[in-house]
Every structure is written in C-alpha cells, then in structure tokens.
Design a protein around this motif. Sequence first.
Motif, PDB file in Angstrom:
ATOM      1  N   PRO A  36       0.843  -1.203   0.000  1.00  0.00           N
ATOM      2  CA  PRO A  36       0.000   0.000   0.000  1.00  0.00           C
ATOM      3  C   PRO A  36       0.878   1.252   0.000  1.00  0.00           C
ATOM      4  CG  PRO A  36       0.016  -1.014   2.167  1.00  0.00           C
ATOM      5  CD  PRO A  36       0.762  -1.936   1.258  1.00  0.00           C
ATOM      6  N   PRO A  37       0.341   2.368  -0.474  1.00  0.00           N
ATOM      7  CA  PRO A  37       1.132   3.600  -0.474  1.00  0.00           C
ATOM      8  C   PRO A  37       1.480   4.032   0.947  1.00  0.00           C
ATOM      9  CG  PRO A  37      -1.112   4.001  -1.247  1.00  0.00           C
ATOM     10  CD  PRO A  37      -0.992   2.547  -1.007  1.00  0.00           C
ATOM     11  N   LYS A  38       2.650   4.646   1.073  1.00  0.00           N
ATOM     12  CA  LYS A  38       3.120   5.099   2.385  1.00  0.00           C
ATOM     13  C   LYS A  38       2.771   6.558   2.663  1.00  0.00           C
ATOM     14  CE  LYS A  38       7.026   1.947   2.231  1.00  0.00           C
ATOM     15  NZ  LYS A  38       8.464   1.819   2.005  1.00  0.00           N
ATOM     16  N   THR A  39       2.296   7.251   1.638  1.00  0.00           N
ATOM     17  CA  THR A  39       2.030   8.681   1.770  1.00  0.00           C
ATOM     18  C   THR A  39       0.826   9.071   0.925  1.00  0.00           C
ATOM     19  OG1 THR A  39       2.971  10.894   1.488  1.00  0.00           O
ATOM     20  CG2 THR A  39       3.634   9.230  -0.097  1.00  0.00           C
ATOM     21  N   GLU A  40       0.310  10.249   1.169  1.00  0.00           N
ATOM     22  CA  GLU A  40      -0.772  10.792   0.351  1.00  0.00           C
ATOM     23  C   GLU A  40      -0.243  11.785  -0.682  1.00  0.00           C
ATOM     24  OE1 GLU A  40      -3.972   9.783   0.287  1.00  0.00           O
ATOM     25  OE2 GLU A  40      -3.269   8.243   1.675  1.00  0.00           O
ATOM     26  N   ASP A  41       1.035  12.165  -0.562  1.00  0.00           N
ATOM     27  CA  ASP A  41       1.645  13.097  -1.504  1.00  0.00           C
ATOM     28  C   ASP A  41       1.739  12.434  -2.880  1.00  0.00           C
ATOM     29  OD1 ASP A  41       3.285  15.616  -2.061  1.00  0.00           O
ATOM     30  OD2 ASP A  41       4.662  13.996  -2.672  1.00  0.00           O
ATOM     31  N   SER A  42       1.153  13.071  -3.896  1.00  0.00           N
ATOM     32  CA  SER A  42       1.067  12.436  -5.212  1.00  0.00           C
ATOM     33  C   SER A  42       2.433  12.149  -5.836  1.00  0.00           C
ATOM     34  CB  SER A  42       0.216  13.279  -6.159  1.00  0.00           C
ATOM     35  OG  SER A  42       0.776  14.559  -6.337  1.00  0.00           O
ATOM     36  N   ARG A  43       3.395  13.037  -5.646  1.00  0.00           N
ATOM     37  CA  ARG A  43       4.740  12.793  -6.205  1.00  0.00           C
ATOM     38  C   ARG A  43       5.408  11.597  -5.547  1.00  0.00           C
ATOM     39  NH1 ARG A  43       6.811  18.753  -6.191  1.00  0.00           N
ATOM     40  NH2 ARG A  43       5.815  19.510  -8.064  1.00  0.00           N
ATOM     41  N   GLN A  44       5.319  11.532  -4.227  1.00  0.00           N
ATOM     42  CA  GLN A  44       5.928  10.417  -3.514  1.00  0.00           C
ATOM     43  C   GLN A  44       5.212   9.104  -3.826  1.00  0.00           C
ATOM     44  OE1 GLN A  44       5.883  11.705   0.573  1.00  0.00           O
ATOM     45  NE2 GLN A  44       7.866  12.738   0.390  1.00  0.00           N
ATOM     46  N   ARG A  45       3.877   9.165  -3.933  1.00  0.00           N
ATOM     47  CA  ARG A  45       3.113   7.962  -4.288  1.00  0.00           C
ATOM     48  C   ARG A  45       3.552   7.448  -5.657  1.00  0.00           C
ATOM     49  NH1 ARG A  45      -2.154   6.923  -1.902  1.00  0.00           N
ATOM     50  NH2 ARG A  45      -2.834   6.208  -3.943  1.00  0.00           N
ATOM     51  N   PHE A  46       3.693   8.375  -6.620  1.00  0.00           N
ATOM     52  CA  PHE A  46       4.102   7.966  -7.959  1.00  0.00           C
ATOM     53  C   PHE A  46       5.489   7.331  -7.931  1.00  0.00           C
ATOM     54  CE2 PHE A  46       6.211   8.613 -12.008  1.00  0.00           C
ATOM     55  CZ  PHE A  46       5.320   7.981 -12.862  1.00  0.00           C
ATOM     56  N   GLU A  47       6.402   7.924  -7.189  1.00  0.00           N
ATOM     57  CA  GLU A  47       7.765   7.388  -7.115  1.00  0.00           C
ATOM     58  C   GLU A  47       7.770   6.003  -6.470  1.00  0.00           C
ATOM     59  OE1 GLU A  47      11.510   7.181  -8.232  1.00  0.00           O
ATOM     60  OE2 GLU A  47      10.146   8.800  -8.770  1.00  0.00           O
ATOM     61  N   GLU A  48       6.995   5.830  -5.383  1.00  0.00           N
ATOM     62  CA  GLU A  48       6.889   4.510  -4.754  1.00  0.00           C
ATOM     63  C   GLU A  48       6.353   3.479  -5.745  1.00  0.00           C
ATOM     64  OE1 GLU A  48       4.492   4.354  -1.170  1.00  0.00           O
ATOM     65  OE2 GLU A  48       5.193   6.351  -0.604  1.00  0.00           O
ATOM     66  N   LEU A  49       5.306   3.867  -6.442  1.00  0.00           N
ATOM     67  CA  LEU A  49       4.689   2.945  -7.384  1.00  0.00           C
ATOM     68  C   LEU A  49       5.602   2.641  -8.555  1.00  0.00           C
ATOM     69  CD1 LEU A  49       2.249   1.276  -8.088  1.00  0.00           C
ATOM     70  CD2 LEU A  49       1.221   3.303  -9.116  1.00  0.00           C
ATOM     71  N   ARG A  50       6.294   3.657  -9.053  1.00  0.00           N
ATOM     72  CA  ARG A  50       7.229   3.441 -10.166  1.00  0.00           C
ATOM     73  C   ARG A  50       8.315   2.452  -9.778  1.00  0.00           C
ATOM     74  NH1 ARG A  50      11.973   4.398 -11.786  1.00  0.00           N
ATOM     75  NH2 ARG A  50      12.552   5.612  -9.981  1.00  0.00           N
TER      76      ARG A  50
END
Length: 85
Positions: free
Chosen positions: A5-19
Amino acid sequence: MPFPPPKTEDSRQRFEELRTTAKDALEEIIASANETGWGTQEIVAALIEAAQSLKDAATVDPDPADDPSIPEAVREQIGHGEQFD
C-alpha cells in the motif's frame, strides 16, 4: 508480486513509490521470460504494447468493476426482440 500500500498521500511520492515497485515487478517478469528463451527487447516491446492496451481500455472504461455482468445485460435485453444462441 503483491504491491504494498502507499506510504504517503503526496502524489509525487506515491508515484515514485509505485514506479519503483512496478520496475521491480517488470524486472522479475523480464528475468523469468529470459530464462525461458525470450529476448529482453521483445519482452519489453510486448510489455509496452500490453500496458498501452490497458491504458486505452482504462480511458474508455475507468472502472470496469461497476459494469453489469454479462448475464445481467442479457436479462435486460430479454423481451426486446433480440435472439440469443
């Protein structure tokens, strides 16, 4: 490979985690396909085409889970002159 699951709600950080997670998953797929005789370039080309196809489908129908099931759609047509095999 399950995605965490994502660790943050910040869209940039979420994208980086997912990438990063997606890249790891793709590297596993490529390694597995290499072991069975597929070339890296052909695997990558196939993955890109498959991803584009999924992206196109998501553009047309962003949430297919909301679509009625086939039997439900057929039931809605009964009595309207349609014939089914």
